[in-house]
Write a protein that holds these residues in place. Structure first.
Motif, short mmCIF file in Angstrom:
data_model
loop_
_atom_site.label_atom_id
_atom_site.label_comp_id
_atom_site.label_asym_id
_atom_site.label_seq_id
_atom_site.Cartn_x
_atom_site.Cartn_y
_atom_site.Cartn_z
N PRO A 112 -68.29 61.38 -32.89
CA PRO A 112 -68.98 60.84 -31.22
C PRO A 112 -67.96 59.45 -30.83
CG PRO A 112 -70.79 60.89 -32.82
CD PRO A 112 -69.40 60.77 -33.76
N ASP A 113 -67.34 58.76 -31.78
CA ASP A 113 -66.71 57.68 -31.15
C ASP A 113 -65.25 57.93 -30.77
OD1 ASP A 113 -68.97 56.40 -31.48
OD2 ASP A 113 -68.55 55.46 -33.45
N ARG A 134 -69.35 57.75 -24.06
CA ARG A 134 -70.58 57.86 -25.06
C ARG A 134 -70.96 59.38 -24.69
NH1 ARG A 134 -74.51 52.58 -24.55
NH2 ARG A 134 -73.55 51.36 -25.94
N PRO A 135 -71.42 59.95 -25.73
CA PRO A 135 -71.83 61.31 -25.63
C PRO A 135 -73.12 61.42 -24.84
CG PRO A 135 -72.12 60.55 -28.26
CD PRO A 135 -71.65 59.54 -27.18
N THR A 145 -61.50 67.34 -32.93
CA THR A 145 -63.02 67.48 -32.51
C THR A 145 -63.11 68.91 -32.36
OG1 THR A 145 -63.25 65.17 -31.88
CG2 THR A 145 -65.26 66.68 -31.70
#
Length: 240
Positions: free
Chosen positions: A75-76, A186-187, A144
């Motif tokens: 996520p980062d 951010r997600p 990803t």
């Protein structure tokens, strides 16, 4: 033990620190590296070849940092790449020029004239901004798989805007601009008919345009779009 090639590139950077590229002499670079001028010419051909090798090394160093950033938790990763992009461009004027296509006075520039002969076979030409950013996007997509929410593209565009239009006084390690990149990266959680960002301060709405984006003029927006546009007149115009 550095090779003669590495020593020559390091010497060229030291010479560049002392004055503009137009004033850097091949004989001085060779002397700084402790090798003969002939060795310098054997490695890079002409001064243009030396300039392009410097730029190629800067591009490779930036991409190596992108690869390190992509080892962050999934996520980062967009934020990690964006933060590295801002910091690398601040630290190295050559990286900034390669990312934006804007060359400050006194920097070496790539020779992109058709048929130009400034390099030896051992010197790969540096990427254009379009090619460099395409390589970053490819790395992000590979790191990803299946991520299709666009956060990587948003984070990279925002990072590039911070590179092109720095916030006055914004040079701290964890500054306002870098915090903005984190927030925008951010997600986003889909559900219940709206989009919510994870993390403290999420208020049930998708990321609104931050105030600090508004001063970015249409001209700068155009520059960012140009940097992200990849030519499609041939199959994948990126570096091998």
């Amino acid at each position: 033990m550095p090779t003669a090639r590495q020593a020559l590139l390091d010497a060229a950077l030291r010479a560049l620190d002392d004055g503009p590229w137009c004033a850097v002499r091949m004989v001085d670079v060779a002397a700084l590296a402790g090798v003969s001028r002939q060795t310098l010419h054997n490695e890079f051909g002409t001064k243009d070849g030396l300039a392009e090798a410097l730029l190629r090394r800067a591009a490779d160093g930036y991409l190596a940092g992108v690869d390190r950033a992509l080892t962050a938790p999934a996520p980062d990763r967009p934020a990690a790449v964006a933060l590295w992009t801002v910091r690398a461009a601040r630290r190295d004027a050559l990286v900034k020029a390669l990312l934006t296509g804007h060359w400050a006075e006194g920097l070496p520039r790539p020779d992109r004239r058709p048929g130009s002969r400034g390099r030896t076979a051992a010197v790969r030409p540096p990427p254009t901004p379009e090619q460099l950013l395409a390589l970053v996007r490819d790395r992000m997509a590979a790191a990803t798989p299946g991520a299709a929410d666009g956060r990587g593209e948003i984070a990279l565009r925002l990072a590039l805007s911070c590179v092109i239009v720095p916030v006055p006084g914004d040079d701290a390690a964890d500054s306002r601009a870098l915090r903005l990149v984190r927030e925008a990266s951010r997600p986003v959680v889909q559900g219940g008919g709206d989009s919510r960002t994870r993390g403290p301060g999420a208020r049930g709405s998708q990321c609104a345009e931050p105030d600090s984006w508004r001063p970015i003029t249409p001209m700068i927006t155009s520059e960012i779009d140009t940097s992200f546009r990849v030519e499609t007149t041939s199959p994948r115009k990126i570096m091998p």
